[in-house]
Design a protein around this motif. Structure first.
Motif, PDB file in Angstrom:
ATOM      1  N   GLN A  89       9.686  22.026 -55.812  1.00 48.02           N
ATOM      2  CA  GLN A  89       8.326  21.698 -55.311  1.00 48.02           C
ATOM      3  C   GLN A  89       7.388  21.920 -56.326  1.00 48.02           C
ATOM      4  O   GLN A  89       7.536  22.939 -57.031  1.00 48.02           O
ATOM      5  CB  GLN A  89       8.084  22.661 -53.938  1.00 48.02           C
ATOM      6  CG  GLN A  89       6.967  22.295 -53.217  1.00 48.02           C
ATOM      7  CD  GLN A  89       6.948  22.992 -51.895  1.00 48.02           C
ATOM      8  OE1 GLN A  89       7.306  24.113 -51.652  1.00 48.02           O
ATOM      9  NE2 GLN A  89       6.333  22.291 -50.753  1.00 48.02           N
TER      10      GLN A  89
ATOM     11  N   ASP B 214       9.391  16.829 -56.254  1.00 48.42           N
ATOM     12  CA  ASP B 214       9.282  17.281 -54.852  1.00 48.42           C
ATOM     13  C   ASP B 214      10.506  16.849 -54.213  1.00 48.42           C
ATOM     14  O   ASP B 214      10.192  15.820 -53.556  1.00 48.42           O
ATOM     15  CB  ASP B 214       7.993  17.099 -54.174  1.00 48.42           C
ATOM     16  CG  ASP B 214       6.699  17.629 -54.977  1.00 48.42           C
ATOM     17  OD1 ASP B 214       6.519  19.074 -54.264  1.00 48.42           O
ATOM     18  OD2 ASP B 214       6.278  17.137 -55.751  1.00 48.42           O
TER      19      ASP B 214
ATOM     20  N   ARG C 119      16.048  20.727 -43.534  1.00 51.23           N
ATOM     21  CA  ARG C 119      14.751  21.262 -43.169  1.00 51.23           C
ATOM     22  C   ARG C 119      13.975  21.387 -44.408  1.00 51.23           C
ATOM     23  O   ARG C 119      12.691  20.764 -44.314  1.00 51.23           O
ATOM     24  CB  ARG C 119      14.811  22.657 -42.465  1.00 51.23           C
ATOM     25  CG  ARG C 119      13.330  23.211 -42.160  1.00 51.23           C
ATOM     26  CD  ARG C 119      13.584  24.568 -41.377  1.00 51.23           C
ATOM     27  NE  ARG C 119      14.374  24.301 -40.268  1.00 51.23           N
ATOM     28  CZ  ARG C 119      15.668  24.860 -40.180  1.00 51.23           C
ATOM     29  NH1 ARG C 119      15.969  25.653 -40.856  1.00 51.23           N
ATOM     30  NH2 ARG C 119      16.268  24.710 -38.907  1.00 51.23           N
ATOM     31  N   ALA C 120      14.496  21.526 -45.766  1.00 49.24           N
ATOM     32  CA  ALA C 120      13.833  21.821 -46.922  1.00 49.24           C
ATOM     33  C   ALA C 120      13.237  20.077 -47.242  1.00 49.24           C
ATOM     34  O   ALA C 120      12.173  20.171 -47.639  1.00 49.24           O
ATOM     35  CB  ALA C 120      14.593  22.274 -47.906  1.00 49.24           C
TER      36      ALA C 120
ATOM     37  N   ASP D 108      10.204  19.437 -45.083  1.00 49.06           N
ATOM     38  CA  ASP D 108       8.907  20.071 -45.523  1.00 49.06           C
ATOM     39  C   ASP D 108       8.451  19.626 -46.704  1.00 49.06           C
ATOM     40  O   ASP D 108       7.218  19.304 -46.867  1.00 49.06           O
ATOM     41  CB  ASP D 108       9.377  21.625 -45.655  1.00 49.06           C
ATOM     42  CG  ASP D 108       9.794  22.276 -44.397  1.00 49.06           C
ATOM     43  OD1 ASP D 108       9.230  22.018 -43.418  1.00 49.06           O
ATOM     44  OD2 ASP D 108      10.328  23.310 -44.531  1.00 49.06           O
TER      45      ASP D 108
ATOM     46  N   ARG E  55       4.686  20.520 -46.975  1.00 55.25           N
ATOM     47  CA  ARG E  55       4.667  21.946 -46.518  1.00 55.25           C
ATOM     48  C   ARG E  55       5.369  23.011 -47.455  1.00 55.25           C
ATOM     49  O   ARG E  55       6.209  22.671 -48.105  1.00 55.25           O
ATOM     50  CB  ARG E  55       5.279  22.300 -45.173  1.00 55.25           C
ATOM     51  CG  ARG E  55       4.579  21.344 -44.108  1.00 55.25           C
ATOM     52  CD  ARG E  55       4.983  21.609 -42.859  1.00 55.25           C
ATOM     53  NE  ARG E  55       6.351  21.491 -42.413  1.00 55.25           N
ATOM     54  CZ  ARG E  55       6.957  20.864 -41.236  1.00 55.25           C
ATOM     55  NH1 ARG E  55       6.232  20.404 -40.336  1.00 55.25           N
ATOM     56  NH2 ARG E  55       8.369  20.755 -41.108  1.00 55.25           N
TER      57      ARG E  55
ATOM     58  N   VAL F 254       8.163  25.302 -48.824  1.00 59.56           N
ATOM     59  CA  VAL F 254       9.730  25.215 -48.712  1.00 59.56           C
ATOM     60  C   VAL F 254      10.025  26.737 -48.711  1.00 59.56           C
ATOM     61  O   VAL F 254       9.856  27.429 -49.811  1.00 59.56           O
ATOM     62  CB  VAL F 254      10.298  24.500 -49.693  1.00 59.56           C
ATOM     63  CG1 VAL F 254      11.771  24.590 -49.306  1.00 59.56           C
ATOM     64  CG2 VAL F 254       9.586  22.954 -49.392  1.00 59.56           C
ATOM     65  N   ASP F 255      10.792  27.139 -47.731  1.00 63.64           N
ATOM     66  CA  ASP F 255      11.539  28.335 -47.696  1.00 63.64           C
ATOM     67  C   ASP F 255      12.957  28.263 -48.026  1.00 63.64           C
ATOM     68  O   ASP F 255      13.398  27.828 -47.057  1.00 63.64           O
ATOM     69  CB  ASP F 255      11.123  29.222 -46.351  1.00 63.64           C
ATOM     70  CG  ASP F 255      11.745  30.482 -46.373  1.00 63.64           C
ATOM     71  OD1 ASP F 255      12.380  30.920 -47.520  1.00 63.64           O
ATOM     72  OD2 ASP F 255      11.961  31.057 -45.411  1.00 63.64           O
TER      73      ASP F 255
END
Length: 286
Positions: free
Chosen positions: A78, A132, A175-176, A179, A184, A186-187
């Protein structure tokens, strides 16, 4: 060109279509007399029409063969910063066709070697301009500890690698991906520390899939058992990913125990195929 290959690259070499996937048309060639035959087969693979209806490039790549253990690095990048989630050990068939039949993660290498492998992945993603995206970088570690990048893609690795990452680390690569697409944060901080492996069930020969015996039942450490080809469908042998007929996923706390359990379950599975000649072939792991 074929006559010049031995002068430019030391045998064995890898011959593959310039455009295809799933190890289709890929061969390791040690005998120069086989080059014309293998080259023609790779070109035919390239000339096939892809599932999306796009004609594939019919040119052929002849590459250096690198001996060693294959790994992949599962990463999230990211804003140009790459975070490597896990190193995956790949299990492949031997011989002329190197088809992936299993994955195990996370694999922990010796610290100096691990640093070298991850640094190569970071450099590769930067060189490709990936800023990204999730990514999957495949490398070979040679017996003398050298690291060679053989492929990189801005996607989640196949063979259920995304599932393995979530089971072992608690990180969702799908999910990443969403995001990242939406801009958004990213965790990707691991939520737990475990191990997860997949084993791919492969047809022993080309023909018609007749029966699958002794498949394990999901439950406990056996997270997933899935059949991906219906009975009565045409299958290839273990020359490409088209030979896959199913897979199983096992997870747990101990690396060696999880791999041993997956290998034992796979060894019991029998794939029964009616071959084109009318005879039957039965096998599990290639």
């Amino acid at each position: 060109m074929l006559g010049l290959v031995p002068d430019r690259l030391a045998l064995p070499v890898v011959v593959k279509p310039a455009a295809n996937a799933g190890s289709n048309g890929v061969s390791v060639v040690s005998d120069p007399l086989r080059l014309p035959e293998v080259y023609a087969a790779a070109r035919r693979q390239g000339g096939e029409t892809a599932p999306l209806g796009i004609a594939l490039d019919d040119r052929v790549l002849v590459q250096e063969y690198v001996a060693g253990q294959e790994y992949s690095i599962e990463s999230v990048t990211q804003d140009g910063h790459s975070r490597h989630l896990a190193i995956t050990r790949k299990i492949t068939t031997p011989g002329a066709h190197r088809v992936e039949i299993g994955h195990s993660l996370p694999t922990h290498l010796a610290p100096e070697l691990e640093d070298r492998v991850l640094a190569e992945a970071t450099r590769t993603l930067a060189a490709l301009g990936i800023t990204d995206s999730v990514s999957h970088t495949e490398v070979i570690v040679t017996p003398d500890g050298d690291c060679k990048v053989i492929e990189a893609a801005a996607r989640i690795g196949t063979g259920r690698i995304g599932v393995l990452v979530e089971l072992a680390l608690g990180v969702s690569m799908p999910r990443a991906s969403v995001d990242l697409a939406l801009g958004r944060p990213v965790d990707v901080e691991p939520r737990h520390s475990g191990h997860a492996v997949s084993r791919l069930v492969v047809s022993p020969a080309p023909g018609v899939l007749k029966e699958l015996r002794n498949l394990p039942e999901p439950g406990g450490e056996v997270h997933l058992v899935q059949v991906t080809r219906s009975l009565g469908s045409a299958v290839t042998g273990p020359q490409s990913n088209k030979g896959r007929v199913g897979h199983l996923v096992v997870h747990g706390r101990d690396d060696a125990a999880v791999n041993a359990q997956a290998d034992a379950l796979l060894a019991r599975v029998a794939v029964v195929v009616d071959q084109d000649s009318g005879t039957e072939a039965t096998g599990g792991r290639p």
